[in-house]
Design a protein around this motif. Structure first.
Motif, PDB file in Angstrom:
ATOM      1  N   SER A 272      14.844  -8.960   5.808  1.00  0.00           N
ATOM      2  CA  SER A 272      15.303  -9.864   4.812  1.00  0.00           C
ATOM      3  C   SER A 272      16.400 -10.786   5.907  1.00  0.00           C
ATOM      4  CB  SER A 272      16.013  -9.305   3.967  1.00  0.00           C
ATOM      5  OG  SER A 272      16.950  -8.291   4.409  1.00  0.00           O
TER       6      SER A 272
ATOM      7  N   ALA B 111       3.913   1.915   0.446  1.00  0.00           N
ATOM      8  CA  ALA B 111       5.443   1.694   0.691  1.00  0.00           C
ATOM      9  C   ALA B 111       5.928   3.218   0.758  1.00  0.00           C
ATOM     10  CB  ALA B 111       5.874   0.845  -0.193  1.00  0.00           C
TER      11      ALA B 111
ATOM     12  N   ASN C  86       7.346 -11.133   2.176  1.00  0.00           N
ATOM     13  CA  ASN C  86       9.011 -10.791   1.730  1.00  0.00           C
ATOM     14  C   ASN C  86       9.235  -9.220   1.821  1.00  0.00           C
ATOM     15  OD1 ASN C  86       8.075  -9.453  -0.819  1.00  0.00           O
ATOM     16  ND2 ASN C  86       7.194 -11.384  -1.025  1.00  0.00           N
ATOM     17  N   PRO C  87      10.418  -8.768   1.712  1.00  0.00           N
ATOM     18  CA  PRO C  87      10.599  -7.263   2.226  1.00  0.00           C
ATOM     19  C   PRO C  87       9.722  -6.442   1.148  1.00  0.00           C
ATOM     20  CG  PRO C  87      12.610  -8.548   2.343  1.00  0.00           C
ATOM     21  CD  PRO C  87      11.649  -9.455   1.638  1.00  0.00           C
ATOM     22  N   GLU C  88       9.542  -6.861   0.140  1.00  0.00           N
ATOM     23  CA  GLU C  88       8.573  -5.899  -0.679  1.00  0.00           C
ATOM     24  C   GLU C  88       7.136  -5.792  -0.217  1.00  0.00           C
ATOM     25  OE1 GLU C  88      12.183  -7.076  -2.418  1.00  0.00           O
ATOM     26  OE2 GLU C  88      10.725  -8.696  -1.957  1.00  0.00           O
ATOM     27  N   ASP C  89       7.059  -6.549   0.797  1.00  0.00           N
ATOM     28  CA  ASP C  89       5.597  -6.261   1.225  1.00  0.00           C
ATOM     29  C   ASP C  89       5.432  -5.464   2.281  1.00  0.00           C
ATOM     30  OD1 ASP C  89       5.140  -9.851   1.124  1.00  0.00           O
ATOM     31  OD2 ASP C  89       4.053  -8.487   0.077  1.00  0.00           O
ATOM     32  N   THR C  90       6.612  -4.829   2.750  1.00  0.00           N
ATOM     33  CA  THR C  90       6.853  -3.887   3.805  1.00  0.00           C
ATOM     34  C   THR C  90       6.019  -2.618   3.190  1.00  0.00           C
ATOM     35  OG1 THR C  90       8.968  -4.509   4.374  1.00  0.00           O
ATOM     36  CG2 THR C  90       8.494  -2.097   4.970  1.00  0.00           C
TER      37      THR C  90
ATOM     38  N   LYS D 166       5.925   5.287  -2.763  1.00  0.00           N
ATOM     39  CA  LYS D 166       5.233   4.753  -3.802  1.00  0.00           C
ATOM     40  C   LYS D 166       3.910   5.198  -3.520  1.00  0.00           C
ATOM     41  CE  LYS D 166       8.110   0.899  -4.437  1.00  0.00           C
ATOM     42  NZ  LYS D 166       8.046  -0.789  -4.743  1.00  0.00           N
TER      43      LYS D 166
ATOM     44  N   SER E 149       0.360  -9.557  -7.103  1.00  0.00           N
ATOM     45  CA  SER E 149       1.430  -9.634  -6.183  1.00  0.00           C
ATOM     46  C   SER E 149       1.216 -10.349  -5.195  1.00  0.00           C
ATOM     47  CB  SER E 149       1.974  -8.218  -5.928  1.00  0.00           C
ATOM     48  OG  SER E 149       1.052  -7.417  -5.325  1.00  0.00           O
TER      49      SER E 149
END
Length: 122
Positions: free
Chosen positions: A122, A38, A85-89, A41, A61
């Motif tokens: 989202s 990401a 979910n957006p955290e998987d972007t 990161k 995760s």
């Protein structure tokens, strides 16, 4: 010449699904994996599969949401991603390792694809 070519990324809404594919050529591998990175990161492990017996391992995760699989005849691996979910972007990368020992650190992988973007809204 070794090549790993990913496909299947795209834009999906939260709760949706995507399937990524990775076509491998040039040699055989012992372990293949998916990593993701990401913005801002470090590259992180997602899942791996042992080419010979199909053993799999997942990051906490994504466990119970993602499924890695292989098709020996086609020299391909897949990543079925559900309940996104957006955290998987992230940009998702296919990686391959010559050694049969399982590693979740990107440092230990010998070959990499160019990556495919997955964006979850989202």
């Amino acid at each position: 010449q070794v090549r790993l070519v990913e496909s299947g990324g795209g834009l999906v809404r939260a709760g949706g699904s995507l399937t990524l594919s990775c076509a491998a050529s040039g040699r055989t591998f012992s372990v293949m994996a998916w990593f993701r990175q990401a913005p801002g990161k470090e590259r992180e492990f997602v899942a791996l599969v042992n080419w010979s017996d199909g053993f799999t391992s997942y990051a906490n995760s994504v466990k119970d949401r993602f499924t890695i699989s292989r098709d020996n005849a086609k020299n391909m691996i897949y990543l079925q991603m559900n309940s996104l979910n957006p955290e998987d972007t992230a940009i998702y990368y296919c990686a391959a390792r010559k050694s049969a020992t399982f590693r979740t650190n990107a440092y230990y992988y010998d070959y990499w694809g160019q990556g495919t973007q997955v964006t979850v809204s989202s």
